[in-house]
Design an enzyme around this catalytic site. Structure first.
Site, PDB file in Angstrom:
ATOM      1  N   LYS A 109      45.905  50.282  47.483  1.00  0.00           N
ATOM      2  CA  LYS A 109      45.356  48.951  47.724  1.00  0.00           C
ATOM      3  C   LYS A 109      45.555  48.061  46.501  1.00  0.00           C
ATOM      4  CE  LYS A 109      40.974  48.141  47.256  1.00  0.00           C
ATOM      5  NZ  LYS A 109      39.507  48.136  47.439  1.00  0.00           N
ATOM      6  N   SER A 110      45.327  48.623  45.303  1.00  0.00           N
ATOM      7  CA  SER A 110      45.464  47.833  44.080  1.00  0.00           C
ATOM      8  C   SER A 110      46.880  47.302  43.921  1.00  0.00           C
ATOM      9  CB  SER A 110      45.078  48.680  42.865  1.00  0.00           C
ATOM     10  OG  SER A 110      43.731  49.088  42.933  1.00  0.00           O
ATOM     11  N   ARG A 168      48.135  43.194  44.445  1.00  0.00           N
ATOM     12  CA  ARG A 168      48.816  42.554  43.316  1.00  0.00           C
ATOM     13  C   ARG A 168      50.223  42.121  43.718  1.00  0.00           C
ATOM     14  NH1 ARG A 168      44.982  45.678  41.192  1.00  0.00           N
ATOM     15  NH2 ARG A 168      44.156  45.269  39.099  1.00  0.00           N
ATOM     16  N   GLY A 206      36.788  42.670  46.514  1.00  0.00           N
ATOM     17  CA  GLY A 206      36.678  42.077  45.186  1.00  0.00           C
ATOM     18  C   GLY A 206      37.976  41.475  44.710  1.00  0.00           C
ATOM     19  N   ARG A 208      28.012  40.045  44.103  1.00  0.00           N
ATOM     20  CA  ARG A 208      29.004  40.648  43.215  1.00  0.00           C
ATOM     21  C   ARG A 208      29.498  39.629  42.189  1.00  0.00           C
ATOM     22  NH1 ARG A 208      33.420  44.546  45.746  1.00  0.00           N
ATOM     23  NH2 ARG A 208      33.539  45.010  43.516  1.00  0.00           N
ATOM     24  N   SER A 211      34.055  43.983  34.868  1.00  0.00           N
ATOM     25  CA  SER A 211      35.183  44.302  35.744  1.00  0.00           C
ATOM     26  C   SER A 211      36.497  43.912  35.081  1.00  0.00           C
ATOM     27  CB  SER A 211      35.055  43.557  37.079  1.00  0.00           C
ATOM     28  OG  SER A 211      36.201  43.756  37.881  1.00  0.00           O
ATOM     29  N   SER A 212      37.455  44.833  35.119  1.00  0.00           N
ATOM     30  CA  SER A 212      38.791  44.519  34.609  1.00  0.00           C
ATOM     31  C   SER A 212      39.490  43.488  35.481  1.00  0.00           C
ATOM     32  CB  SER A 212      39.639  45.788  34.548  1.00  0.00           C
ATOM     33  OG  SER A 212      39.861  46.310  35.854  1.00  0.00           O
ATOM     34  N   GLN A 213      39.011  43.287  36.706  1.00  0.00           N
ATOM     35  CA  GLN A 213      39.637  42.319  37.602  1.00  0.00           C
ATOM     36  C   GLN A 213      39.531  40.892  37.070  1.00  0.00           C
ATOM     37  OE1 GLN A 213      38.063  42.788  41.564  1.00  0.00           O
ATOM     38  NE2 GLN A 213      38.993  44.802  41.853  1.00  0.00           N
ATOM     39  N   GLU A 262      36.598  54.576  39.469  1.00  0.00           N
ATOM     40  CA  GLU A 262      36.757  54.765  40.904  1.00  0.00           C
ATOM     41  C   GLU A 262      36.807  56.238  41.305  1.00  0.00           C
ATOM     42  OE1 GLU A 262      41.405  53.937  41.613  1.00  0.00           O
ATOM     43  OE2 GLU A 262      40.382  52.582  40.244  1.00  0.00           O
TER      44      GLU A 262
END
Length: 774
Positions: free
Chosen positions: A24-25, A29, A92, A120, A166-168, A310
């Site tokens: 998914k990541s 991206r 997210g 969130r 969050s690294s996001q 995760e």
């Protein structure tokens, strides 16, 4: 599917081969970059899930076209010139990645999602976008719903965020940054960023699209403005989703193979290989992919999952059936996911009989007999993660109000597991075992230590740090490579390549072993730098080096004299011998550059591709030398020639910018064959601030310069704007060369350089005469 779903139970060791859906990541991206690219592209083996289809719908709403009808998704960029609405659902990545893209739109883009998403965190991304010139209306909440009102362009530039939640937050700004007028220079200011492999994933994908990213400095990522090239992607299997299948092999004593496990990846799930090996499993690469074989007995593990949070649910489940105690730490940030994951794990594992204690940033588990029952799943309550709770005795206590027990984790824990409070656990006093010396001191807390006795570490052995990678340190101890982590008493004290350290724990170097660094011995030299001259944070990047080798290409890219001058200043400040190493002499005559520095007495060597390196080897013999230079100068090629088995990646110089791609992201110490010496390779640099250097310290190294400044007015900084500076006579005379340097073998740059950069707050011009930085 029935609710509750009757989970199958393995009666015998499981033997299986599985194929996983795409990551998914990586999918989301790839979709964002494809929508920003300069042409259509294909995302092969894309994960088809709610989060990814929401991302496809969001990018289509902005003006791109994402065709998800086939197995391979086709993305056609379009004009972001319309008003739109974006449904974030519970994704997210959609909530955080799409707003920076929406800032490029000429319309108003309204964001909302499921009720649970409104608690969130996204405020850091919105605040960062505002500082870059984007108009956002969120009613002051810093959360969903909000509206981004674009003007068709984003100014970009430097921005500071706290990405400790969050690294996001970092990835979101980097993904769109190349399309901003001035790119984006993201600085993190706060506690350590979690899930760093996800940022590495973002950076790797940006570079694959031809985007220039500078991540050489800790907690800083700079994306240069420019086009995003259209690139087709084939999405890797989601390695985090391999966890339950591999865990099945580990618990049952069977063997499970996951097909198509990549040889090299930035996915956090790749850490499963090391974790399972440490727990006693056999992990091996086979023709089909990755095979994990269990013995039926699992060993407990003490592991920091900060970068791979995760994986915490699967690892916690394995630890619940392990034969010895386990400690999972560094994962406080997973409380901010779709639910408070730490509380959920403690509740559900405890309900099944696990001996589990929940801590502020992790879990402790001891061997216990488990029982069957119902596992509940959770979503964050609409009123937020902890509203109406207060801290007491290390647990959260809810107000007296009626709630769905599935959404009230602390209350459910008391209903199901009355003995789960730490005080009810014999042998577990608070957070850690009383015999765990690593945690006697608490450097980040202003509380008294729990004992006056301190560990002596009489059995500590000496080692040297050769690599540093996301909180893990590779050491050499008596010729054996050992993986280690910092002991807690060191706190935030930095450990860098070249450090001499004292180590306890497992120093065998066996696969899965982990030692602890308990002391950093006194450093003889330290090479420091700042990202910019106005950056107040200076960083030690290498220690205990005797020689600074300034690697400069004579062509492709062109030499940067100002960078050389600054590196010389850094060498003198650090107490190191400078050496000028000129590469690519087969492309240009070195005499022009050497004429500038020969008169200064700076030692130099000239090399060319495939040429004789004898002169350089003689300079490196029996010394520890650190190599510094901008990207693309051939430093990695030089290292490979000096150390044949180094295996350093070699990149290419960009034909447009004249700069090379970064082929290494951290310093790396290597032994020189048969020379009894060491070299330390460092990432290519684009900036070399000297905010930490005081002019008087530099001038004090040279007696004749020191004598020239004797008539300076009081408080003179020797900068170019200082009137009546004693160095003016030297500058007028043509940059007099000082002699008699107090540091062995060293000589200073011209006095003119001190007059222009003496106050160490002038930005370099890249040797071109125009504005810029290295």
């Amino acid at each position: 599917m029935p609710d509750p779903w009757p989970a199958p139970r393995a009666a015998t060791p499981v033997e299986a081969t599985v194929s996983l859906p795409g990551s998914k990541s990586l999918t989301n991206r790839a979709l964002v970059l494809a929508a920003l690219a300069d042409g259509p592209s294909t995302v092969g083996r894309a994960l088809r899930s709610r989060d990814t289809t929401l991302m496809a719908a969001a990018l289509t709403a902005l003006g791109s076209t994402v065709d998800t009808t086939g197995e391979d998704w086709v993305v056609r960029p379009g004009a972001f010139d319309r008003d739109a609405g974006v449904d974030c659902g519970l994704a997210g990545t959609v909530m955080r990645f799409v707003p920076p893209v929406a800032g490029l739109s000429r319309g108003s883009v309204a964001f909302d999602g499921d009720p649970h998403m409104r608690s969130r965190p996204v405020g850091e991304v919105l605040t960062a976008l505002r500082s870059l010139g984007v108009s956002i209306d969120d009613g002051g909440t810093g959360s969903l719903p909000f509206t981004v009102r674009g003007t068709g362009a984003v100014r970009g530039g430097r921005v500071v965020v706290d990405a400790s939640a969050s690294s996001q937050f970092i990835s979101a700004l980097l993904l769109a940054g190349a399309r901003y007028d001035h790119g984006v220079d993201v600085r993190h200011d706060g506690k350590p960023v979690p899930s760093l492999p996800h940022i590495d994933m973002t950076v790797a994908m940006l570079r694959r699209h031809g985007v220039e990213v500078d991540d050489a400095d800790p907690d800083r990522w700079a994306v240069a403005p420019g086009p995003v090239l259209a690139v087709d992607h084939v999405i890797e299997p989601d390695l985090s989703n391999a966890a339950p299948f591999l865990a099945l092999a580990a618990v049952s004593g069977g063997s499970v193979t996951v097909r198509d496990w990549p040889e090299s990846t930035t996915q956090a799930g790749d850490a499963l290989r090391e974790i399972l090996a440490r727990m006693g499993c056999r992990v091996e690469r086979v023709e089909d992919g990755l095979r994990v074989s269990g013995t039926g007995t699992l060993e407990g593990i003490d592991v920091d999952l900060h970068d791979v949070g995760e994986l915490a649910p699967a690892v916690a489940a394995l630890c619940a059936v392990a034969s010895s105690p386990s400690h999972l730490r560094g994962i406080a940030h997973i409380r901010g996911h779709e639910t408070d994951r730490l509380a959920a794990l403690a509740t559900e594992l405890g309900a099944r009989g696990a001996d589990v204690v929940e801590h502020a940033d992790g879990l402790s588990l001891r061997p216990a007999t488990l029982n069957g029952g119902v596992f509940h799943t959770y979503a964050r309550p609409p009123d937020g993660p902890r509203r109406g709770h207060r801290r007491r005795g290390g647990r959260r206590r809810p107000r007296r109000e009626h709630r769905d027990h599935r959404e009230d984790l602390p209350r459910l824990r008391r209903l199901l597991v009355p003995s789960a409070h730490p005080r009810g656990r014999p042998g577990m006093s608070g957070r850690y075992s009383e015999h765990d010396h690593e945690h006697y001191e608490r450097p980040r807390r202003h509380t008294r230590p729990r004992t006056k006795e301190r560990p002596r570490y009489d059995d500590a052995v000496d080692g040297v740090v050769v690599t540093v990678d996301r909180g893990r340190f590779t050491l050499l101890i008596d010729g054996t490579r050992v993986m280690a982590m910092k002991a807690r008493p060191l706190g935030r004290k930095g450990v860098v390549v070249g450090d001499r350290v004292r180590v306890v724990g497992d120093t065998s170097g066996a696969v899965g072993s982990l030692a602890r660094i308990v002391e950093v011995t006194e450093r003889l030299t330290t090479l420091r730098r700042t990202a910019e001259d106005d950056d107040p944070v200076e960083r030690v990047i290498v220690s205990n080096a005797e020689q600074l080798v300034i690697v400069t290409a004579l062509a492709d890219p062109e030499p940067q004299p100002r960078l050389i001058d600054r590196a010389l200043v850094a060498a003198y400040d650090a107490g190191m011998q400078p050496l000028l190493c000129l590469t690519k002499a087969d492309l240009a005559d070195p005499e022009t550059l050497l004429s500038t520095y020969r008169s200064l007495g700076v030692p130099w060597v000239v090399t060319s591709r495939g040429g004789d390196l004898t002169a350089l080897r003689d300079r490196l013999r029996e010394r520890t030398s650190v190599l510094v230079g901008s990207s693309g100068v051939g430093k990695s090629t030089l290292v490979n020639a000096l150390v044949p088995d180094a295996g350093r990646d070699v990149g290419h110089v960009n034909a447009v910018t004249g700069r090379g791609r970064h082929t290494s992201t951290s310093a790396f110490m290597l032994a020189l064959p048969d020379l009894e010496g060491w070299i330390i390779d460092t990432p290519g640099i684009r900036s070399f601030g000297l905010a930490h250097v005081q002019p008087e310290d530099l001038i004090g190294a040279f007696p004749d310069l020191d004598e020239m400044t004797g008539d300076c007015p009081r408080g003179c900084t020797h900068g170019e704007d200082e009137p009546e500076c004693g160095l003016d006579d030297a500058v007028t005379a043509g940059g007099r060369t000082p002699s008699g340097c107090r540091r062995s073998g060293g000589c200073s740059p011209p006095a003119a350089t001190l007059r222009t950069d003496g106050s160490t707050d002038r930005r370099t011009d890249g040797g071109t005469g125009g504005p810029g930085r290295y």
